[in-house]
Scaffold this motif. Structure first.
Motif, PDB file in Angstrom:
ATOM      1  N   THR A   1       0.673  -0.849   0.178  1.00  0.00           N
ATOM      2  CA  THR A   1       0.394  -0.101  -0.058  1.00  0.00           C
ATOM      3  C   THR A   1       0.450   1.551  -0.025  1.00  0.00           C
ATOM      4  OG1 THR A   1      -1.627  -0.997   1.237  1.00  0.00           O
ATOM      5  CG2 THR A   1      -1.547   1.112   1.085  1.00  0.00           C
ATOM      6  N   ILE A   2       2.115   1.544   0.737  1.00  0.00           N
ATOM      7  CA  ILE A   2       2.578   2.694   1.318  1.00  0.00           C
ATOM      8  C   ILE A   2       3.316   2.662  -0.667  1.00  0.00           C
ATOM      9  CG2 ILE A   2       4.917   3.388   2.003  1.00  0.00           C
ATOM     10  CD1 ILE A   2       3.989   1.972   4.689  1.00  0.00           C
ATOM     11  N   PHE A   3       4.004   1.622  -1.379  1.00  0.00           N
ATOM     12  CA  PHE A   3       4.663   1.730  -2.634  1.00  0.00           C
ATOM     13  C   PHE A   3       3.611   1.975  -3.481  1.00  0.00           C
ATOM     14  CE2 PHE A   3       5.693  -0.359  -6.710  1.00  0.00           C
ATOM     15  CZ  PHE A   3       6.887   0.040  -6.357  1.00  0.00           C
ATOM     16  N   GLY A   4       2.334   1.466  -3.548  1.00  0.00           N
ATOM     17  CA  GLY A   4       1.258   1.907  -4.301  1.00  0.00           C
ATOM     18  C   GLY A   4       1.280   3.656  -4.273  1.00  0.00           C
ATOM     19  N   TYR A   5       0.897   3.951  -2.939  1.00  0.00           N
ATOM     20  CA  TYR A   5       1.119   5.127  -2.572  1.00  0.00           C
ATOM     21  C   TYR A   5       2.361   6.325  -3.669  1.00  0.00           C
ATOM     22  CZ  TYR A   5       0.027   9.774  -0.640  1.00  0.00           C
ATOM     23  OH  TYR A   5      -0.439  10.810  -0.466  1.00  0.00           O
ATOM     24  N   TRP A   6       3.253   6.317  -3.026  1.00  0.00           N
ATOM     25  CA  TRP A   6       4.360   6.446  -3.555  1.00  0.00           C
ATOM     26  C   TRP A   6       4.319   6.276  -4.640  1.00  0.00           C
ATOM     27  CZ3 TRP A   6       8.823   4.474  -6.569  1.00  0.00           C
ATOM     28  CH2 TRP A   6       9.676   4.979  -6.298  1.00  0.00           C
ATOM     29  N   LEU A   7       3.798   4.702  -5.636  1.00  0.00           N
ATOM     30  CA  LEU A   7       4.472   5.200  -6.810  1.00  0.00           C
ATOM     31  C   LEU A   7       3.329   5.789  -7.672  1.00  0.00           C
ATOM     32  CD1 LEU A   7       5.403   4.015  -9.593  1.00  0.00           C
ATOM     33  CD2 LEU A   7       4.112   2.186  -9.559  1.00  0.00           C
ATOM     34  N   SER A   8       1.891   6.114  -6.807  1.00  0.00           N
ATOM     35  CA  SER A   8       0.814   7.455  -7.323  1.00  0.00           C
ATOM     36  C   SER A   8       1.482   8.440  -7.837  1.00  0.00           C
ATOM     37  CB  SER A   8      -0.584   6.908  -6.675  1.00  0.00           C
ATOM     38  OG  SER A   8      -0.205   7.448  -5.607  1.00  0.00           O
ATOM     39  N   VAL A   9       2.292   9.002  -6.377  1.00  0.00           N
ATOM     40  CA  VAL A   9       2.844  10.232  -6.204  1.00  0.00           C
ATOM     41  C   VAL A   9       3.938  10.601  -7.342  1.00  0.00           C
ATOM     42  CG1 VAL A   9       3.835  12.079  -4.555  1.00  0.00           C
ATOM     43  CG2 VAL A   9       2.630  10.800  -4.146  1.00  0.00           C
ATOM     44  N   ARG A  10       4.263  10.164  -7.909  1.00  0.00           N
ATOM     45  CA  ARG A  10       6.041   9.982  -9.019  1.00  0.00           C
ATOM     46  C   ARG A  10       4.836  10.167  -9.973  1.00  0.00           C
ATOM     47  NH1 ARG A  10      10.718  11.013  -7.522  1.00  0.00           N
ATOM     48  NH2 ARG A  10      11.589   9.521  -9.631  1.00  0.00           N
ATOM     49  N   LEU A  11       4.051   9.181 -10.494  1.00  0.00           N
ATOM     50  CA  LEU A  11       3.551   9.214 -12.064  1.00  0.00           C
ATOM     51  C   LEU A  11       2.683  10.796 -12.388  1.00  0.00           C
ATOM     52  CD1 LEU A  11       2.071   5.573 -12.188  1.00  0.00           C
ATOM     53  CD2 LEU A  11       4.164   6.391 -12.953  1.00  0.00           C
ATOM     54  N   THR A  12       1.637  10.578 -10.488  1.00  0.00           N
ATOM     55  CA  THR A  12       0.660  11.575 -10.777  1.00  0.00           C
ATOM     56  C   THR A  12       1.508  13.293 -11.184  1.00  0.00           C
ATOM     57  OG1 THR A  12       0.457  12.181  -8.839  1.00  0.00           O
ATOM     58  CG2 THR A  12      -1.544  10.755  -9.999  1.00  0.00           C
ATOM     59  N   SER A  13       2.558  13.343 -10.714  1.00  0.00           N
ATOM     60  CA  SER A  13       3.235  14.563 -10.606  1.00  0.00           C
ATOM     61  C   SER A  13       4.517  14.488 -11.843  1.00  0.00           C
ATOM     62  CB  SER A  13       4.235  14.154 -10.028  1.00  0.00           C
ATOM     63  OG  SER A  13       5.531  13.708 -10.196  1.00  0.00           O
ATOM     64  N   ARG A  14       4.274  13.557 -13.043  1.00  0.00           N
ATOM     65  CA  ARG A  14       4.679  13.563 -13.945  1.00  0.00           C
ATOM     66  C   ARG A  14       3.472  13.600 -15.534  1.00  0.00           C
ATOM     67  NH1 ARG A  14      10.091   9.813 -14.306  1.00  0.00           N
ATOM     68  NH2 ARG A  14      10.662  10.701 -12.131  1.00  0.00           N
ATOM     69  N   MET A  15       2.708  13.761 -14.689  1.00  0.00           N
ATOM     70  CA  MET A  15       1.452  13.736 -16.087  1.00  0.00           C
ATOM     71  C   MET A  15       0.514  15.115 -15.969  1.00  0.00           C
ATOM     72  SD  MET A  15      -1.075  10.242 -15.298  1.00  0.00           S
ATOM     73  CE  MET A  15      -0.789   8.877 -15.061  1.00  0.00           C
ATOM     74  N   ASN A  16       0.198  15.705 -17.260  1.00  0.00           N
ATOM     75  CA  ASN A  16      -0.330  16.623 -17.762  1.00  0.00           C
ATOM     76  C   ASN A  16      -2.142  16.582 -17.084  1.00  0.00           C
ATOM     77  OD1 ASN A  16      -1.370  16.221 -19.760  1.00  0.00           O
ATOM     78  ND2 ASN A  16      -0.346  16.781 -20.882  1.00  0.00           N
ATOM     79  N   GLU A  17      -2.840  17.684 -16.672  1.00  0.00           N
ATOM     80  CA  GLU A  17      -4.442  17.629 -16.534  1.00  0.00           C
ATOM     81  C   GLU A  17      -4.641  16.334 -17.232  1.00  0.00           C
ATOM     82  OE1 GLU A  17      -5.727  18.937 -13.548  1.00  0.00           O
ATOM     83  OE2 GLU A  17      -3.204  19.465 -12.994  1.00  0.00           O
ATOM     84  N   GLU A  18      -4.445  16.447 -18.475  1.00  0.00           N
ATOM     85  CA  GLU A  18      -5.016  15.345 -19.660  1.00  0.00           C
ATOM     86  C   GLU A  18      -5.129  14.078 -20.063  1.00  0.00           C
ATOM     87  OE1 GLU A  18      -8.286  15.094 -22.082  1.00  0.00           O
ATOM     88  OE2 GLU A  18      -8.014  16.614 -21.429  1.00  0.00           O
ATOM     89  N   VAL A  19      -3.933  14.314 -19.533  1.00  0.00           N
ATOM     90  CA  VAL A  19      -3.876  12.360 -19.226  1.00  0.00           C
ATOM     91  C   VAL A  19      -4.040  12.006 -17.740  1.00  0.00           C
ATOM     92  CG1 VAL A  19      -1.892  10.442 -18.914  1.00  0.00           C
ATOM     93  CG2 VAL A  19      -2.003  12.582 -20.872  1.00  0.00           C
ATOM     94  N   PHE A  20      -4.597  12.857 -16.763  1.00  0.00           N
ATOM     95  CA  PHE A  20      -4.182  12.146 -15.670  1.00  0.00           C
ATOM     96  C   PHE A  20      -6.006  12.365 -15.494  1.00  0.00           C
ATOM     97  CE2 PHE A  20      -6.425  13.709 -11.325  1.00  0.00           C
ATOM     98  CZ  PHE A  20      -5.266  13.063 -10.454  1.00  0.00           C
ATOM     99  N   ARG A  21      -6.948  12.726 -15.760  1.00  0.00           N
ATOM    100  CA  ARG A  21      -8.415  12.929 -16.357  1.00  0.00           C
ATOM    101  C   ARG A  21      -8.885  11.587 -17.144  1.00  0.00           C
ATOM    102  NH1 ARG A  21      -8.755  18.246 -18.321  1.00  0.00           N
ATOM    103  NH2 ARG A  21      -8.988  19.483 -16.418  1.00  0.00           N
ATOM    104  N   ARG A  22      -7.780  11.290 -17.907  1.00  0.00           N
ATOM    105  CA  ARG A  22      -8.091  10.078 -18.944  1.00  0.00           C
ATOM    106  C   ARG A  22      -7.923   9.157 -18.401  1.00  0.00           C
ATOM    107  NH1 ARG A  22      -8.464  10.877 -25.449  1.00  0.00           N
ATOM    108  NH2 ARG A  22      -8.737  13.028 -24.480  1.00  0.00           N
ATOM    109  N   ALA A  23      -6.742   8.675 -17.262  1.00  0.00           N
ATOM    110  CA  ALA A  23      -6.205   7.944 -16.599  1.00  0.00           C
ATOM    111  C   ALA A  23      -7.755   7.260 -15.685  1.00  0.00           C
ATOM    112  CB  ALA A  23      -5.002   8.005 -16.580  1.00  0.00           C
ATOM    113  N   VAL A  24      -8.101   8.756 -14.461  1.00  0.00           N
ATOM    114  CA  VAL A  24      -8.986   8.349 -13.792  1.00  0.00           C
ATOM    115  C   VAL A  24     -10.041   8.106 -13.878  1.00  0.00           C
ATOM    116  CG1 VAL A  24      -9.901   9.227 -12.120  1.00  0.00           C
ATOM    117  CG2 VAL A  24      -7.858  10.565 -12.341  1.00  0.00           C
ATOM    118  N   VAL A  25     -10.393   8.486 -15.610  1.00  0.00           N
ATOM    119  CA  VAL A  25     -11.544   7.786 -15.563  1.00  0.00           C
ATOM    120  C   VAL A  25     -12.017   6.677 -16.283  1.00  0.00           C
ATOM    121  CG1 VAL A  25     -13.233   8.027 -17.689  1.00  0.00           C
ATOM    122  CG2 VAL A  25     -13.062  10.133 -16.770  1.00  0.00           C
ATOM    123  N   GLY A  26     -10.102   6.109 -17.379  1.00  0.00           N
ATOM    124  CA  GLY A  26     -10.646   5.042 -17.667  1.00  0.00           C
ATOM    125  C   GLY A  26     -10.366   4.215 -16.243  1.00  0.00           C
TER     126      GLY A  26
END
Length: 89
Positions: A44-69
């Motif tokens: 769980t801690i690793f997943g949270y860390w990974l999500s922070v790293r990935l979302t910080s590199r995404m632009n808003e459009e990619v983030f929205r599409r990933a969330v909807v997906g």
């Protein structure tokens, strides 16, 4: 995206604390439960860390599409599970 992540983190924190209190009151916390919690916590801690790293590199459009997906896929899986459990009786 930072607001969404912060809101979800707060929601899950409140949900899990409430669940632990309720389980404790009902006597559902056992040694096995605590062992399972200890086993899944590093992931769980690793997943949270990974999500922070990935979302910080995404632009808003990619983030929205990933969330909807993710919402679409998980909703479809839950719906399929419920439909199949209905047919199984």
């Amino acid at each position: 995206r930072q607001k969404v992540r912060a809101s979800m983190a707060f929601f899950f924190l409140v949900m899990y604390v409430t669940a632990v209190v309720g389980y404790t009151v009902e006597g559902l916390i056992t040694t096995e439960t605590l062992t399972l919690i200890a086993v899944v916590t590093p992931g769980t801690i690793f997943g949270y860390w990974l999500s922070v790293r990935l979302t910080s590199r995404m632009n808003e459009e990619v983030f929205r599409r990933a969330v909807v997906g993710v919402i679409a896929v998980t909703s479809t899986l839950v719906l399929a599970r419920e439909v199949f459990s209905f047919w199984d009786g």
